[in-house]
Design a protein around this motif. Structure first.
Motif, short mmCIF file in Angstrom:
data_model
loop_
_atom_site.label_atom_id
_atom_site.label_comp_id
_atom_site.label_asym_id
_atom_site.label_seq_id
_atom_site.Cartn_x
_atom_site.Cartn_y
_atom_site.Cartn_z
N TYR A 1 0.77 -1.29 -0.03
CA TYR A 1 0.01 0.09 -0.18
C TYR A 1 0.88 1.36 -0.04
N GLY A 2 1.78 1.41 0.97
CA GLY A 2 2.64 2.38 1.02
C GLY A 2 3.38 2.91 -0.25
N PRO A 3 4.29 1.90 -0.86
CA PRO A 3 4.86 2.41 -2.07
C PRO A 3 3.97 2.47 -3.06
N ALA A 4 2.76 1.97 -3.32
CA ALA A 4 2.02 2.14 -4.48
C ALA A 4 1.36 3.55 -4.29
N PHE A 5 0.99 4.13 -3.21
CA PHE A 5 0.38 5.17 -2.75
C PHE A 5 1.49 6.39 -2.97
N ALA A 6 2.81 6.06 -2.58
CA ALA A 6 3.77 7.09 -2.71
C ALA A 6 3.79 7.50 -4.28
N GLY A 7 3.89 6.11 -5.10
CA GLY A 7 4.09 6.50 -6.50
C GLY A 7 2.81 7.22 -7.15
N ALA A 8 1.76 7.01 -6.58
CA ALA A 8 0.57 7.58 -7.34
C ALA A 8 0.67 8.91 -7.07
N ILE A 9 1.04 9.62 -5.89
CA ILE A 9 0.61 11.09 -5.62
C ILE A 9 1.90 11.99 -5.98
N ASP B 1 5.90 12.96 -7.87
CA ASP B 1 6.96 12.65 -8.54
C ASP B 1 8.26 13.01 -7.85
N ASN B 2 8.21 13.58 -6.94
CA ASN B 2 9.55 14.15 -6.22
C ASN B 2 9.73 13.13 -4.92
N GLY B 3 10.91 13.25 -4.21
CA GLY B 3 11.45 12.19 -3.43
C GLY B 3 10.72 12.77 -2.20
N ALA B 4 10.59 13.97 -1.84
CA ALA B 4 9.68 14.32 -0.39
C ALA B 4 8.44 13.97 -0.24
N GLY B 5 7.91 14.26 -1.54
CA GLY B 5 6.47 13.93 -1.53
C GLY B 5 6.06 12.39 -1.45
N ALA B 6 6.79 11.60 -2.17
CA ALA B 6 6.84 10.32 -2.36
C ALA B 6 7.09 9.73 -0.92
N THR B 7 8.03 10.18 -0.34
CA THR B 7 8.49 9.66 1.00
C THR B 7 7.32 9.84 2.03
N ALA B 8 6.73 11.19 2.07
CA ALA B 8 5.75 11.68 3.12
C ALA B 8 4.66 10.58 2.67
N GLY B 9 4.03 10.69 1.45
CA GLY B 9 2.73 9.68 1.15
C GLY B 9 3.26 8.25 1.88
N TYR B 10 4.36 7.45 1.70
CA TYR B 10 4.88 6.23 1.99
C TYR B 10 4.58 6.04 3.48
N LEU B 11 5.17 7.07 4.33
CA LEU B 11 5.11 6.89 5.71
C LEU B 11 3.65 7.11 6.34
#
Length: 456
Positions: free
Chosen positions: A133-141, A143-153
């Motif tokens: 769930y976390g990696p998929a949500f991070a990749g969906a929301i 393109d940048n590393g900070a936003g993807a990391t925040a979404g994953y966490l």
């Protein structure tokens, strides 16, 4: 006037008596054991306790049973069936005491393992939150590393609290926990595969498909497994996983090698195969989906007893079949030949495992896992011994052959060590004699009259 007062008085007394009678019928839940740990009787606990008539009135498959008391001398047993029907049985205090004494003697691990499905559900969903769930949500929301990391966490951590709240509000059976976990990660793969197969979807859309598919799969697993036994849920999950693997091997065998067209001095060569990558992904996806109902039919329609551990042993025999098939591959075998051979070997291994393990014994979940580990351990030892014959360039056929022999030996040794009980299902070979047919034949009665019936 007097008649009216009398009528009103009688009516009030009737209403009062009716309300009193209704108030007196109060069912209070009670446990099946003296320690108060078994509040819900599962098919596994009932099987391990060997509950039977006359004090246990339940026959056939059921999902769960609960016990209630009315006045500490009369007890009501409610039994849920796979169809959703709830049956109610009235049992006496003597029968309840007999059930209580038997269940109280069960080992603690039998009771704990089956009553802690909520914890297993929370653990499994947390794992999916971290890995799916976390990696998929991070990749969906983002393109940048900070936003993807925040979404994953956020999603990875929030999955734990969401699963905890679900388990607090509703009862989670072992079957629901198992199928929700399987359909959760398979749903994520299916969501990604669907977006990839339709074409035109970018990476973020594929990630969004994986996230939605994972959550949808886990929800469907909880819903579908509500009226399933543990063997049903494990069988459905096994059928989907094996179906996807068989679909993968089959499509690779059909797909064949690439055919490239080269034009001198022109554009780069165009390479094609019998099946495109999107078609292959779609076929694998379809095979996995079809595998769920087919896997469910296995424990429900087998004429012998199929436990969740029995189904687990089939992973070991599938690996053994693939290793055996790989032994006979030539040095210059094509990818199509390798895929077809390994797929066929795995299927034959499953058939052999059903014949020699599932039909003969009843394995617990622990037994099933140990059989798989014993197969792998024996195969590694066999491959290692074969490699010692020529450490510089060991013969791959010799290594695979020794791995297959070691895996088979590992299964045999593990089975001897575990010593699982014999299959609890009906006899696989039965002969019945019908003497009435003799009289019917002598009287020349029209119709088919069997004297001997053989079932196997």
């Amino acid at each position: 006037m007097i008649s009216f007062r009398r009528l009103a008085t009688i009516g009030a007394l009737v209403v009062f008596a009716t309300n009193e009678a209704r108030a007196q019928v109060i069912e209070r839940p009670v446990s099946f054991d003296s320690a108060g740990q078994v509040n819900i009787m599962t098919p596994y606990i009932a099987e391990r306790a060997a509950l039977r008539a006359p004090w246990w009135p339940v026959s056939g498959d059921f999902t769960e049973a609960r016990l209630y008391t009315v006045n500490d001398s009369t007890y009501v047993l409610t039994v849920g069936r796979r169809t959703g029907v709830v049956e109610r049985y009235t049992i006496s205090a003597v029968d309840r005491d007999a059930i209580r004494a038997i269940v109280s003697r069960l080992p603690p691990d039998v009771i704990t393992a089956r009553n802690e499905a909520r914890n297993a559900f929370v653990k499994n969903q947390t794992i999916l939150g971290i890995l799916a769930y976390g990696p998929a949500f991070a990749g969906a929301i983002a393109d940048n590393g900070a936003g993807a990391t925040a979404g994953y966490l956020v999603v990875a951590g929030g999955t734990f609290f969401a699963a905890s709240e679900i388990s607090r509000r509703t009862f989670i059976s072992r079957a629901q926990s198992d199928l929700a976990f399987n359909m959760g990660h398979n749903g994520a793969l299916a969501g990604w595969a669907t977006m990839y197969a339709v074409g035109g979807a970018d990476d973020r859309a594929q990630a969004a498909g994986a996230f939605v598919g994972g959550l949808t799969g886990a929800t469907l697993g909880l819903t579908f497994a509500r009226n399933m036994t543990e063997a049903d849920a494990v069988g459905a999950a096994f059928g989907s996983d094996i179906g996807a693997l068989i679909g993968w091997g089959t499509t690779e065998a059909i797909r064949g090698k690439e055919t490239c067209t080269v034009t001198g001095g022109g554009p780069p060569p165009e390479c094609t195969r019998n099946l495109s990558t999107r078609t292959e992904v779609a076929l694998i996806l379809g095979s996995g989906i079809i595998g769920y109902p087919l896997g469910l039919l296995y424990p429900r329609n087998a004429r012998y007893h199929v436990t969740p551990g029995d189904i687990g042993t089939l992973w070991g025999t599938a690996l053994l079949g693939m290793a055996t098939a790989g032994t006979f591959l030539g040095d210059k075998s094509s990818g199509r030949t390798i895929a077809a051979s390994l797929t066929t070997g795995g299927v034959l291994g499953i058939i052999a495992g059903d014949r020699f393990l599932v039909q003969r014994f009843d394995h617990s979940r622990t037994d099933g896992g140990r059989v798989v580990l014993g197969t792998i351990a024996g195969g590694l030892m066999g491959a290692g011994i074969a490699s010692l014959t020529n450490t510089n360039n060991p013969d791959p056929h010799l290594v695979l052959g020794a791995a297959a022999a070691g895996g088979l030996l590992g299964i045999i040794v593990t089975e001897r060590y575990l010593d699982p009980p014999s299959d609890a299902g009906p006899p696989r070979f039965r002969v019945t004699f019908n003497p009435v047919s003799i009289a019917l034949l002598a009287a020349r009665t029209p119709g088919n009259h069997s004297l001997l019936n053989v079932r196997f």
